[in-house]
Design a protein around this motif. Structure first.
Motif, PDB file in Angstrom:
ATOM      1  N   ILE A   1      -3.864   5.772  -7.227  1.00  0.00           N
ATOM      2  CA  ILE A   1      -2.733   6.601  -7.756  1.00  0.00           C
ATOM      3  C   ILE A   1      -3.434   7.285  -9.044  1.00  0.00           C
ATOM      4  O   ILE A   1      -3.139   7.183  -9.780  1.00  0.00           O
ATOM      5  CB  ILE A   1      -1.320   6.120  -8.793  1.00  0.00           C
ATOM      6  CG1 ILE A   1      -0.830   5.375  -7.155  1.00  0.00           C
ATOM      7  CG2 ILE A   1      -0.303   6.798  -8.461  1.00  0.00           C
ATOM      8  CD1 ILE A   1       0.389   4.054  -7.203  1.00  0.00           C
ATOM      9  N   VAL A   2      -3.754   8.741  -8.559  1.00  0.00           N
ATOM     10  CA  VAL A   2      -4.381   8.938  -9.451  1.00  0.00           C
ATOM     11  C   VAL A   2      -4.174   9.936 -10.228  1.00  0.00           C
ATOM     12  O   VAL A   2      -4.130  10.927 -11.257  1.00  0.00           O
ATOM     13  CB  VAL A   2      -5.348  10.090  -8.795  1.00  0.00           C
ATOM     14  CG1 VAL A   2      -6.574   9.700  -8.083  1.00  0.00           C
ATOM     15  CG2 VAL A   2      -4.404  11.112  -7.595  1.00  0.00           C
TER      16      VAL A   2
ATOM     17  N   GLN B   1       3.277   9.430  -5.598  1.00  0.00           N
ATOM     18  CA  GLN B   1       1.969  10.573  -5.958  1.00  0.00           C
ATOM     19  C   GLN B   1       2.614  11.006  -7.289  1.00  0.00           C
ATOM     20  O   GLN B   1       1.967  12.510  -8.173  1.00  0.00           O
ATOM     21  CB  GLN B   1       1.409  11.464  -5.087  1.00  0.00           C
ATOM     22  CG  GLN B   1       0.761  10.684  -3.690  1.00  0.00           C
ATOM     23  CD  GLN B   1      -0.704  10.092  -4.927  1.00  0.00           C
ATOM     24  OE1 GLN B   1      -0.852  10.877  -5.330  1.00  0.00           O
ATOM     25  NE2 GLN B   1      -1.052   9.111  -4.375  1.00  0.00           N
ATOM     26  N   GLN B   2       3.764  11.486  -7.767  1.00  0.00           N
ATOM     27  CA  GLN B   2       4.109  11.957  -8.845  1.00  0.00           C
ATOM     28  C   GLN B   2       4.296  10.416 -10.129  1.00  0.00           C
ATOM     29  O   GLN B   2       4.356  10.534 -11.081  1.00  0.00           O
ATOM     30  CB  GLN B   2       5.422  12.699  -8.382  1.00  0.00           C
ATOM     31  CG  GLN B   2       5.656  13.355  -7.744  1.00  0.00           C
ATOM     32  CD  GLN B   2       4.641  15.018  -7.636  1.00  0.00           C
ATOM     33  OE1 GLN B   2       4.603  15.258  -8.890  1.00  0.00           O
ATOM     34  NE2 GLN B   2       3.853  15.124  -6.686  1.00  0.00           N
ATOM     35  N   LEU B   3       3.436   9.157 -10.057  1.00  0.00           N
ATOM     36  CA  LEU B   3       4.456   8.670 -10.809  1.00  0.00           C
ATOM     37  C   LEU B   3       2.644   8.570 -11.765  1.00  0.00           C
ATOM     38  O   LEU B   3       1.603   8.854 -11.794  1.00  0.00           O
ATOM     39  CB  LEU B   3       3.494   7.266  -9.690  1.00  0.00           C
ATOM     40  CG  LEU B   3       4.147   5.912 -11.000  1.00  0.00           C
ATOM     41  CD1 LEU B   3       5.877   5.625 -10.823  1.00  0.00           C
ATOM     42  CD2 LEU B   3       3.567   4.788 -10.035  1.00  0.00           C
ATOM     43  N   VAL B   4       3.547   8.483 -13.443  1.00  0.00           N
ATOM     44  CA  VAL B   4       3.271   8.460 -14.394  1.00  0.00           C
ATOM     45  C   VAL B   4       2.423   7.254 -14.728  1.00  0.00           C
ATOM     46  O   VAL B   4       1.062   6.830 -15.727  1.00  0.00           O
ATOM     47  CB  VAL B   4       3.217   9.891 -15.210  1.00  0.00           C
ATOM     48  CG1 VAL B   4       2.681  10.027 -16.478  1.00  0.00           C
ATOM     49  CG2 VAL B   4       3.167  11.292 -14.558  1.00  0.00           C
TER      50      VAL B   4
ATOM     51  N   LYS C   1      -6.360  11.082 -15.563  1.00  0.00           N
ATOM     52  CA  LYS C   1      -5.747  11.059 -16.260  1.00  0.00           C
ATOM     53  C   LYS C   1      -4.929  10.173 -17.227  1.00  0.00           C
ATOM     54  O   LYS C   1      -3.854  10.330 -18.069  1.00  0.00           O
ATOM     55  CB  LYS C   1      -4.441  12.041 -15.442  1.00  0.00           C
ATOM     56  CG  LYS C   1      -5.084  12.972 -14.230  1.00  0.00           C
ATOM     57  CD  LYS C   1      -3.615  13.800 -14.356  1.00  0.00           C
ATOM     58  CE  LYS C   1      -3.789  15.168 -12.992  1.00  0.00           C
ATOM     59  NZ  LYS C   1      -2.594  15.661 -12.415  1.00  0.00           N
ATOM     60  N   LEU C   2      -5.010   8.817 -16.595  1.00  0.00           N
ATOM     61  CA  LEU C   2      -5.184   7.403 -17.359  1.00  0.00           C
ATOM     62  C   LEU C   2      -5.692   7.495 -18.911  1.00  0.00           C
ATOM     63  O   LEU C   2      -6.449   7.792 -19.562  1.00  0.00           O
ATOM     64  CB  LEU C   2      -5.704   6.382 -16.395  1.00  0.00           C
ATOM     65  CG  LEU C   2      -4.889   5.060 -17.127  1.00  0.00           C
ATOM     66  CD1 LEU C   2      -3.602   4.584 -16.616  1.00  0.00           C
ATOM     67  CD2 LEU C   2      -6.161   3.850 -16.340  1.00  0.00           C
TER      68      LEU C   2
ATOM     69  N   VAL D   1       0.688  -1.289  -0.687  1.00  0.00           N
ATOM     70  CA  VAL D   1       0.131   0.539  -0.116  1.00  0.00           C
ATOM     71  C   VAL D   1       0.972   0.875   0.278  1.00  0.00           C
ATOM     72  O   VAL D   1       0.151   1.841  -0.618  1.00  0.00           O
ATOM     73  CB  VAL D   1      -1.095   0.150   1.203  1.00  0.00           C
ATOM     74  CG1 VAL D   1       0.070   0.355   2.494  1.00  0.00           C
ATOM     75  CG2 VAL D   1      -2.163   1.218   1.514  1.00  0.00           C
ATOM     76  N   GLU D   2       2.344   1.252   0.642  1.00  0.00           N
ATOM     77  CA  GLU D   2       2.760   2.568   0.685  1.00  0.00           C
ATOM     78  C   GLU D   2       2.947   2.653  -1.040  1.00  0.00           C
ATOM     79  O   GLU D   2       3.602   3.676  -1.166  1.00  0.00           O
ATOM     80  CB  GLU D   2       4.698   2.094   0.966  1.00  0.00           C
ATOM     81  CG  GLU D   2       4.714   1.859   2.307  1.00  0.00           C
ATOM     82  CD  GLU D   2       4.094   0.623   3.471  1.00  0.00           C
ATOM     83  OE1 GLU D   2       3.743   0.675   4.369  1.00  0.00           O
ATOM     84  OE2 GLU D   2       3.634  -0.418   2.601  1.00  0.00           O
TER      85      GLU D   2
END
Length: 574
Positions: free
Chosen positions: A489-490, A470-473, A515-516, A464-465
Motif C-alpha cells: 500500500i504505497v 489505495q487511499q489508505l494513509v 510516503k511513510l 491481499v484484498e
C-alpha cells in the motif's frame, strides 16, 4: 596562544623498525589492500599497528623478492595507495608517528580504542576527509590537527576533552562535528568560522551557555545541545537556517525565543523546567513538524498551537496540562499526539490508550458539539434498523467516520456497512472486538478510506484484498508478524503496530513506501534492527523502544529518528 598540544620530535628511523614475529595481520589482507586501497583491521585485539601496515605502499611485497612471473592482476608496482584505514575496536593506546607514511588516506577510523594522545604527524594527512576518534581517552588535541583543511567529518564523542582549541575553527571545510559525551564547559567563538558545518553535536557536556557567535554558522542544519546545563538559548539562533534543534535535559524554563525561524522542522525540549508556552513564540514556528515537550511543567496549551499546520508529532507526555484545544484535531498532518501523564479533565484516560487516530477524532467531534454540550443526534425513524441505533449515523454523514468498536463481536454486521449507503467514509474504527479476520466489505470503501483502526482484535493475517485500499494513509493494527500486504500500500503515511509480537521487518520493501512518515514498532519482539532501515529516509518518527535488540543502544534510539536512521546507515555493509 593555542591550546593544541605540540607534537614531540619524530624518530628519524620511523617505519624502519623490525617487524615483530607473528604479525596479527594476514598477508592476504595486505595484498588485497594494495588493490582496493582499503584495509579493515577493526576488532583484532591490536595493541599496536604492525609496521607492515604503515609501510604498505613503500615496501615491495614478498612475492616481488621471488623469481616469479606476475599476471596482470598481481603487478604490485601498480598498487593503489591506501585511502581507507579502519582500526576501530582494538586496544591501541598510542598511534605511531608512522601514520605519515600513508599520505593518501581519506578515511581514518580509530574509534573504540584507548588513545590518550594523537601524533603530530597526523597533520601531514592532507587528503584526510573523515577522522573518527570517538570512544577513546583523549584529553587534548595536537596543534597539527588544524592542517587538515580538507576534513569533512570529525567525530570526537566519548572522550575526556575539557576544552576546545581556538585553532579548530581553521577546519574550514568541516561539515559534521560531534563533540558529545566530553567534559566541555564552554565553546570557543572560533567555531563560528566553520561556515560549512551542517551538523554540530554538543550533547552530554557541561555547557551553561552558547556563544552568540554560533549564529555565524549559516549552513548549520542540526544542533544538538541535549544533556547540558543550559538555562537559556541566545535568540540569535533564529538567524540561522536550523532544521533540527535538540535541547532535551537542560534547565530551560521557557520555550526558546526564535522569532522569524522559518526553517525549523524539529524542536526537542523534553526534560526541562518549562512551565509556560508563549503563544507569540509558537506562531513563528510555521515549518515545525515535530514539537517534543515531554517531562516538563507545562500547565496550558495555547490555542495558537493550532496554527502549526505542518505539525506531525506533538509529545506533551508528563506535564501539568488539564485541557487541550479541540482544534488539535483539525491539524492535517498530525499523526502522533502523546498526552499521557497529564491531569486531563476533558479526555477520559481510556481514550489516551486508543492511539492518536482515535484521540484526534474525539477532539474533532468536540468541535462540532452544540452549545449546550450535547452532541447532535440523527433523529430515529420507523425505518431505522435495530443495529443502526448502535451506529453513529451522524458521524458517518458529517465526520465521514464509520465506528463499530468495543462491541466484543467476532464479525461486523452487514447493516453496519449498509448504513454507509452512498456516504464517503474516510475513517473506520473496528477496534476492541473479537475479529479473527478483516471484514472483506471494507474494500467497498476503497475510494475514500484513509484511516482504519483494527487494534485489539484477534487478527493473525490481512487478506491481499486489503491492498486495494489505495487511499489508505493510517493503519492501527495488532499482530504477531508484520502484515505482508502493508508493503503493497504505497500511499501509507502511518503504521502503528506497537505492543505486538512482531519479530522482523523487511527494510527493502519498507523503502518502497516513500510516503511513510511514522512507523511505531514499540514493544515488539524485534531481536535485530536491520541497518538497511536507515535508507527509509521518508520516516520522521521511528519508534523502536521496548524491543529486545541490543543494537542500536538505547542512547542512540533516544537521540531521535534522524540520528537513529543515520546510525543505521553507517552500519550498512559496504
Amino acid at each position: 596562544m593555542s591550546r593544541f598540544k605540540r607534537g614531540g620530535k619524530v624518530d628519524s628511523r620511523a617505519g624502519f623498525r623490525q617487524e615483530k614475529e607473528g604479525c596479527p595481520v594476514p598477508y592476504g589482507l595486505l595484498k588485497s589492500a594494495r588493490t582496493s586501497g582499503q584495509l579493515n583491521l577493526s576488532g583484532r585485539g591490536l595493541s599496536e599497528v604492525p609496521q607492515s601496515v604503515w609501510r604498505l605502499n613503500i615496501d615491495p611485497p614478498e612475492e616481488a623478492q621471488q623469481n616469479l612471473s606476475f599476471a596482470g592482476t598481481d603487478r604490485w608496482w601498480e598498487q593503489t595507495d591506501l585511502t581507507k584505514l579502519l582500526l576501530s575496536s582494538n586496544k591501541l593506546e598510542t598511534l605511531s608517528e608512522d601514520v605519515r607514511l600513508l599520505p593518501a588516506l581519506v578515511v581514518l577510523d580509530i574509534h573504540d580504542n584507548q588513545l590518550r594522545t594523537l601524533p603530530a604527524s597526523i597533520g601531514e594527512l592532507e587528503h584526510l576527509q573523515k577522522l573518527i576518534l570517538s570512544h577513546n581517552q583523549l584529553t587534548e588535541l595536537p596543534l597539527e590537527l588544524r592542517k587538515l583543511t580538507n576534513l569533512r567529518c570529525l567525530h570526537l564523542q566519548q572522550n575526556l576533552l575539557e576544552q576546545l582549541p581556538e585553532d579548530l575553527g581553521q577546519l574550514c571545510h568541516l561539515e559534521d562535528l560531534d563533540l558529545s559525551n566530553n567534559k566541555l564547559i564552554a565553546i570557543p567563538d572560533s567555531l563560528a568560522n566553520l561556515n560549512n558545518l551542517t551538523k554540530l553535536n554538543l550533547s552530554f557536556n557541561s555547557l551553561k551557555s552558547l556563544p552568540p557567535a554560533i549564529s555565524e554558522m549559516k549552513n548549520l542544519r542540526l544542533l544538538d545541545c541535549s544533556r547540558n546545563h543550559l538555562e537559556s538559548v541566545p535568540p540569535v539562533l533564529a538567524q540561522m537556517a536550523l532544521e533540527q534543534l535538540y535541547l532535551r535535559h537542560n534547565k530551560l524554563r521557557f520555550l526558546p525565543e526564535l522569532p522569524s525561524c522559518k526553517t525549523l522542522k524539529e524542536l526537542h525540549c523534553g526534560n526541562n523546567q518549562i512551565e509556560e508556552l508563549d503563544a507569540a513564540h509558537l506562531k513563528h514556528l510555521s515549518a515545525l513538524s515535530v514539537l517534543e515537550l515531554r517531562d516538563n511543567k507545562v500547565k496550558r496549551l495555547p490555542e495558537e498551537i493550532t496554527l502549526l499546520q505542518g505539525l506531525e508529532r506533538l509529545d506533551l507526555t508528563n506535564n501539568d496540562i488539564s485541557s487541550v484545544p479541540f482544534g488539535l484535531g483539525t491539524l492535517p498532518k498530525l499523526t502522533s499526539l502523546a498526552l499521557e501523564g497529564n491531569p486531563l479533565r476533558t479526555i477520559r484516560r481510556e481514550l489516551l490508550t486508543k492511539g492518536t487516530s482515535e484521540l484526534l477524532k474525539y477532539l474533532r467531534s468536540r468541535i462540532q458539539e452544540q452549545p449546550d454540550g450535547n452532541p447532535k443526534e440523527e433523529p430515529k425513524t420507523a425505518m431505522t434498523l435495530p443495529s443502526q441505533a448502535r451506529i453513529n449515523v451522524h458521524a458517518i454523514k458529517t465526520l465521514k467516520t464509520l465506528a463499530y468498536s468495543e462491541k466484543q463481536e467476532a464479525s461486523i454486521p452487514d447493516d453496519v456497512f449498509d448504513a454507509v449507503s452512498d456516504s464517503p467514509v474516510t475513517n473506520v474504527n473496528f477496534s476492541k472486538n473479537q475479529l479473527t479476520e478483516v471484514p472483506l466489505r471494507v474494500v467497498e470503501l476503497k475510494d475514500t478510506l484513509a484511516d482504519i483502526n483494527l487494534g485489539f482484535n484477534k487478527l493473525s493475517t490481512i487478506p491481499v484484498e486489503f491492498s486495494k485500499l489505495q487511499q489508505l494513509v493510517h493503519v492501527d493494527l495488532r499482530f504477531k508478524a508484520f502484515p505482508d500486504v502493508l508493503y503493497r500500500i504505497v500511499t501509507l503515511e502511518t503504521i502503528l503496530i506497537s505492543n505486538n509480537q512482531v519479530g522482523a521487518i523487511d527494510p527493502v520493501r519498507l523503502k518502497v513506501l516513500d510516503k511513510l512518515s511514522t512507523l511505531d514498532l514499540q514493544n515488539n519482539d524485534i531481536m535485530q534492527v536491520p541497518p538497511e532501515l536507515g535508507n527509509c529516509t521518508s520516516l520522521r518518527a521511528l519508534m523502536l523502544d521496548g524491543n529486545p535488540f541490543r543494537n542500536p543502544r538505547a542512547a542512540i534510539v533516544a537521540k531521535g529518528t534522524d540520528a537513529l536512521l543515520e546510525y543505521l546507515r553507517s552500519r550498512i555493509p559496504t
